[in-house]
Design a protein around this motif. Structure first.
Motif, mmCIF file in Angstrom:
data_model
loop_
_atom_site.group_PDB
_atom_site.id
_atom_site.type_symbol
_atom_site.label_atom_id
_atom_site.label_comp_id
_atom_site.label_asym_id
_atom_site.label_seq_id
_atom_site.Cartn_x
_atom_site.Cartn_y
_atom_site.Cartn_z
ATOM 1 N N GLY A 125 -11.253 -23.668 -50.013
ATOM 2 C CA GLY A 125 -11.187 -22.291 -49.526
ATOM 3 C C GLY A 125 -11.211 -22.216 -48.010
ATOM 4 N N PHE A 126 -12.056 -23.023 -47.376
ATOM 5 C CA PHE A 126 -12.087 -23.043 -45.908
ATOM 6 C C PHE A 126 -10.774 -23.548 -45.336
ATOM 7 C CE2 PHE A 126 -16.857 -22.765 -45.658
ATOM 8 C CZ PHE A 126 -16.878 -21.666 -44.823
ATOM 9 N N PHE A 127 -10.175 -24.539 -45.972
ATOM 10 C CA PHE A 127 -8.886 -25.046 -45.497
ATOM 11 C C PHE A 127 -7.806 -23.966 -45.613
ATOM 12 C CE2 PHE A 127 -4.832 -27.256 -46.037
ATOM 13 C CZ PHE A 127 -4.806 -27.955 -44.842
ATOM 14 N N VAL A 128 -7.783 -23.275 -46.730
ATOM 15 C CA VAL A 128 -6.810 -22.188 -46.919
ATOM 16 C C VAL A 128 -7.060 -21.073 -45.904
ATOM 17 C CG1 VAL A 128 -6.045 -20.387 -48.522
ATOM 18 C CG2 VAL A 128 -6.367 -22.717 -49.332
ATOM 19 N N LEU A 129 -8.330 -20.724 -45.687
ATOM 20 C CA LEU A 129 -8.657 -19.708 -44.685
ATOM 21 C C LEU A 129 -8.213 -20.143 -43.289
ATOM 22 C CD1 LEU A 129 -12.205 -18.411 -45.693
ATOM 23 C CD2 LEU A 129 -10.069 -17.133 -45.682
ATOM 24 N N ALA A 130 -8.399 -21.419 -42.965
ATOM 25 C CA ALA A 130 -8.002 -21.922 -41.648
ATOM 26 C C ALA A 130 -6.500 -21.770 -41.437
ATOM 27 C CB ALA A 130 -8.419 -23.380 -41.496
ATOM 28 N N VAL A 131 -5.722 -22.143 -42.431
ATOM 29 C CA VAL A 131 -4.267 -22.072 -42.299
ATOM 30 C C VAL A 131 -3.790 -20.618 -42.284
ATOM 31 C CG1 VAL A 131 -2.102 -22.665 -43.441
ATOM 32 C CG2 VAL A 131 -3.917 -24.357 -43.287
ATOM 33 N N MET A 132 -4.305 -19.825 -43.206
ATOM 34 C CA MET A 132 -3.823 -18.445 -43.318
ATOM 35 C C MET A 132 -4.258 -17.581 -42.125
ATOM 36 S SD MET A 132 -1.934 -18.523 -45.891
ATOM 37 C CE MET A 132 -1.552 -16.800 -46.003
ATOM 38 N N THR A 133 -5.511 -17.693 -41.707
ATOM 39 C CA THR A 133 -5.957 -16.865 -40.582
ATOM 40 C C THR A 133 -5.273 -17.280 -39.286
ATOM 41 O OG1 THR A 133 -7.898 -18.264 -40.197
ATOM 42 C CG2 THR A 133 -8.202 -16.286 -41.559
ATOM 43 N N SER A 134 -4.984 -18.568 -39.128
ATOM 44 C CA SER A 134 -4.297 -18.983 -37.905
ATOM 45 C C SER A 134 -2.869 -18.446 -37.884
ATOM 46 C CB SER A 134 -4.327 -20.494 -37.740
ATOM 47 O OG SER A 134 -3.647 -21.129 -38.787
ATOM 48 N N ALA A 135 -2.203 -18.435 -39.029
ATOM 49 C CA ALA A 135 -0.841 -17.883 -39.080
ATOM 50 C C ALA A 135 -0.854 -16.378 -38.822
ATOM 51 C CB ALA A 135 -0.211 -18.187 -40.438
ATOM 52 N N VAL A 136 -1.763 -15.669 -39.469
ATOM 53 C CA VAL A 136 -1.858 -14.215 -39.266
ATOM 54 C C VAL A 136 -2.294 -13.904 -37.831
ATOM 55 C CG1 VAL A 136 -3.148 -12.146 -39.958
ATOM 56 C CG2 VAL A 136 -2.239 -13.696 -41.687
ATOM 57 N N GLY A 137 -3.210 -14.688 -37.298
ATOM 58 C CA GLY A 137 -3.656 -14.493 -35.916
ATOM 59 C C GLY A 137 -2.541 -14.713 -34.920
ATOM 60 N N TYR A 138 -1.714 -15.721 -35.154
ATOM 61 C CA TYR A 138 -0.579 -15.978 -34.270
ATOM 62 C C TYR A 138 0.372 -14.784 -34.264
ATOM 63 C CZ TYR A 138 3.383 -18.292 -32.093
ATOM 64 O OH TYR A 138 4.405 -18.627 -31.249
ATOM 65 N N LEU A 139 0.716 -14.300 -35.455
ATOM 66 C CA LEU A 139 1.635 -13.162 -35.546
ATOM 67 C C LEU A 139 1.031 -11.903 -34.934
ATOM 68 C CD1 LEU A 139 3.071 -13.707 -39.127
ATOM 69 C CD2 LEU A 139 4.210 -14.128 -36.929
ATOM 70 N N ALA A 140 -0.237 -11.638 -35.222
ATOM 71 C CA ALA A 140 -0.899 -10.445 -34.686
ATOM 72 C C ALA A 140 -0.984 -10.511 -33.160
ATOM 73 C CB ALA A 140 -2.284 -10.291 -35.296
ATOM 74 N N ALA A 141 -1.340 -11.662 -32.614
ATOM 75 C CA ALA A 141 -1.437 -11.798 -31.161
ATOM 76 C C ALA A 141 -0.061 -11.634 -30.511
ATOM 77 C CB ALA A 141 -2.040 -13.147 -30.792
#
Length: 163
Positions: A125-141
């Motif tokens: 779950g932490f690995f999935v959160l790391a990948v997904m939040t980084s992708a969403v964070g990149y797009l949002a930023a």
């Protein structure tokens, strides 16, 4: 930093001005790397984010600051979220787990198996959160950066047309 005997061999990389500027490319990279480092390891996220920012040419201070999404006050919340995400992703077969547990006569063994099941699911779950939040964070930023810069350009154009 350049005078520290331990950091001197790599200090020239950290002192590169490009890593400390807020640009349209470095900001989303910094956010993504900071979020990835925040969820991928429980301790030392700031150092990991800073070292990942070097080859990616990301904004170092922003990458370090974003890691505070996971802190001692919020880690329990993120652990529960990671466990639920891991359960959803893995969908551990309860029948198989029950079969292993029924063969174990020792109660200590039952606790160990339970701990490893929960820990394994949470790690996934932490690995999935790391990948997904980084992708969403990149797009949002990226979108936020474009919005802010677009507003500034529009204001300058409006100011020039009024003069």
């Amino acid at each position: 930093m350049a005078k520290n005997k331990y950091l001197a061999p790599i200090a020239h990389r950290f002192l590169n001005p490009e890593l400390w500027r807020f640009t349209r490319r470095s900001v989303p990279r910094g956010v993504a790397l900071g979020l990835f480092a925040a969820f991928i390891i429980p301790v030392g996220q700031i150092f990991l984010a800073a070292f990942l920012a070097l080859p990616a040419r990301a904004n170092v201070p922003l990458a370090a600051a974003v890691t505070f999404v996971t802190n001692p006050f919020t880690i329990a919340f993120w652990a529960v979220v990671a466990n639920r995400v891991g359960n959803f992703i893995l969908r551990i077969d309860q029948a198989a787990a029950d079969m292993v547990m029924s063969q174990a006569n020792n109660t200590w063994w039952v606790y160990i198996v339970d701990a490893f099941q929960v820990a394994g699911v949470t790690v996934v779950g932490f690995f999935v959160l790391a990948v997904m939040t980084s992708a969403v964070g990149y797009l949002a930023a990226s979108w936020i950066w474009r919005f802010i810069v677009g507003r500034k350009v529009a204001r300058k154009r409006a100011k020039r047309s009024n003069q």
